[in-house]
Design an enzyme around this catalytic site. Sequence first.
Site, PDB file in Angstrom:
ATOM      1  N   CYS A 194       0.863  -1.192   0.000  1.00 24.12           N
ATOM      2  CA  CYS A 194       0.000   0.000   0.000  1.00 24.12           C
ATOM      3  C   CYS A 194       0.890   1.229   0.000  1.00 24.12           C
ATOM      4  O   CYS A 194       1.940   1.245   0.649  1.00 24.12           O
ATOM      5  CB  CYS A 194      -0.897  -0.019   1.239  1.00 24.12           C
ATOM      6  N   TYR A 215       6.872  13.129  -3.874  1.00 27.22           N
ATOM      7  CA  TYR A 215       7.062  12.152  -2.812  1.00 27.22           C
ATOM      8  C   TYR A 215       6.548  10.766  -3.208  1.00 27.22           C
ATOM      9  O   TYR A 215       7.079   9.748  -2.759  1.00 27.22           O
ATOM     10  CB  TYR A 215       6.385  12.616  -1.524  1.00 27.22           C
ATOM     11  N   GLY A 216       5.498  10.733  -4.025  1.00 32.57           N
ATOM     12  CA  GLY A 216       5.020   9.433  -4.506  1.00 32.57           C
ATOM     13  C   GLY A 216       6.095   8.733  -5.318  1.00 32.57           C
ATOM     14  O   GLY A 216       6.339   7.525  -5.158  1.00 32.57           O
ATOM     15  N   SER A 262      -4.690   2.321  -7.007  1.00 36.47           N
ATOM     16  CA  SER A 262      -5.603   3.445  -7.168  1.00 36.47           C
ATOM     17  C   SER A 262      -5.286   4.146  -8.486  1.00 36.47           C
ATOM     18  O   SER A 262      -4.254   3.883  -9.116  1.00 36.47           O
ATOM     19  CB  SER A 262      -5.446   4.435  -6.007  1.00 36.47           C
ATOM     20  N   GLN A 322       1.288  16.164  -2.063  1.00 38.54           N
ATOM     21  CA  GLN A 322       1.193  15.355  -3.273  1.00 38.54           C
ATOM     22  C   GLN A 322       1.785  16.011  -4.523  1.00 38.54           C
ATOM     23  O   GLN A 322       1.780  15.411  -5.576  1.00 38.54           O
ATOM     24  CB  GLN A 322      -0.272  14.955  -3.524  1.00 38.54           C
ATOM     25  N   ARG A 323       2.298  17.196  -4.425  1.00 40.51           N
ATOM     26  CA  ARG A 323       2.944  17.825  -5.575  1.00 40.51           C
ATOM     27  C   ARG A 323       4.428  18.067  -5.310  1.00 40.51           C
ATOM     28  O   ARG A 323       5.023  18.986  -5.848  1.00 40.51           O
ATOM     29  CB  ARG A 323       2.233  19.136  -5.939  1.00 40.51           C
ATOM     30  N   LYS A 324       4.994  17.199  -4.485  1.00 36.89           N
ATOM     31  CA  LYS A 324       6.401  17.327  -4.121  1.00 36.89           C
ATOM     32  C   LYS A 324       7.247  16.163  -4.630  1.00 36.89           C
ATOM     33  O   LYS A 324       8.371  15.981  -4.184  1.00 36.89           O
ATOM     34  CB  LYS A 324       6.536  17.435  -2.601  1.00 36.89           C
ATOM     35  N   GLU A 363       1.389  -4.589  -5.153  1.00 40.35           N
ATOM     36  CA  GLU A 363       0.171  -5.379  -4.980  1.00 40.35           C
ATOM     37  C   GLU A 363      -0.985  -4.673  -5.661  1.00 40.35           C
ATOM     38  O   GLU A 363      -1.106  -3.455  -5.605  1.00 40.35           O
ATOM     39  CB  GLU A 363      -0.107  -5.564  -3.483  1.00 40.35           C
TER      40      GLU A 363
END
Length: 423
Positions: A282, A294-295, A320, A290-292, A316
């Site tokens: 997950c 980092y994802g 999303s 979320q605009r850095k 897994e």
Amino acid sequence: MAGKVEDVVEEKVKEDVDNAAAKPGGNKKDSKKDCKNGDHVLALWLEEEDDWREAEVIQIKEQKDGSTMYYVHWCDFNRRLDSWVKSEDIDWTATKEKIRDAKAKRANFDKFTHEGHDDHEGLDEASLKEHEEVTKIKNVNKIQMGKYIVETWYFSPLPREIWKQGDDIIDVLYICEFTLNFYKSKSQLERHQRKGCPRHPPGDEIYRRDNVSVFEVDGAKAKVWCQNLCYLAKLFLDHKTLYYDVDPFNFYVMTEVDQRGCHVVGYFSKEKESPDDHNLACIMVLPPHQRKRYGRFLITFSYELSKMEGRVGTPERPLSDLGLLGYRSYWKSELLEVLSKNRGNLSIKDISQLTSIKPDDIITTLQSMGLIKYWKGQHLISVSPKVIEDHLARITKAACLFEPSKLRWTPPAPMSSGPKKAR
């Protein structure tokens, strides 16, 4: 003569009424109808743009002042945008044809729709129906965590002492950004903070670069903290199936560090032992961060751990919509980087060993870019230097924060085999 003038005036009034009824929202007071859960209506999405959209009524609530509110799912959008709508923002005159016409007009405009992707891929019909029934209405409107107040996206099955079926919706849920404890009031949170608490996640710091730090937290050793992290993540993940047994997982928690401590910004979890080669179970980045990139950092981090383990990995499923976009971007840039540096004949297996990306993910990614073909029972990479350069030119070259030399981590010894536990 007077009679003719009256006829003209009467005809003009009729025309004005017809025009008002034809416009979304027109003549609403006279045509409001009884509405029930499951009905599809035309509702006002953006007032400033006079944007009317098809919506499904999920719940109806009578207010103390006698007005009625409708909780709706916007059919064009992801469930994270479900919201309460006032009665006056629904066009009660809309027919099925009118709703269909409004939908057709907006079909090419909708930037939130991700065609060809299902957030609930892998769930059978019965499981999907149960999931949607239980989670159809958000039980928390907003969270306050540190200096941020954030609107939630989805339902989360919070601990019963915080919320249970039949309770009112929590307007603001207060969360300690260090212990991840939940509080119903700001005064409770402030009382907790006055007592003092650890200022970092309850695990080992395995990465530090500038103000970015990552902690490895063992679900078996910090059970309540990890469970609360899952509850928090569920507020922003629709597809996540949440279990209370976090023991089989490690959590890699990304934080921003300042003088006050280490502030959680996102994480990914990983099974300690995965027979399916999952290197990530997950992943979640909190909306304010979320605009850095980092994802991308967390995805890269998961594959760096796989490289150190000498294994291939894959996330897994289901992913999303945002997770899928992140992985597609990562796979494309990694594969193009390998192909640009290795101009000789490379097989899928060679690329997999260099990147730790699972062969199936390599094949689907290359197919999406038109760089692979199937011939005589095998996949062949068909690419020229010019094609690689063109693809690289189209990819946005944004810096990834991850620096491999800053990672201090030793792969754990393999655990004894046994039955797989649920997440």
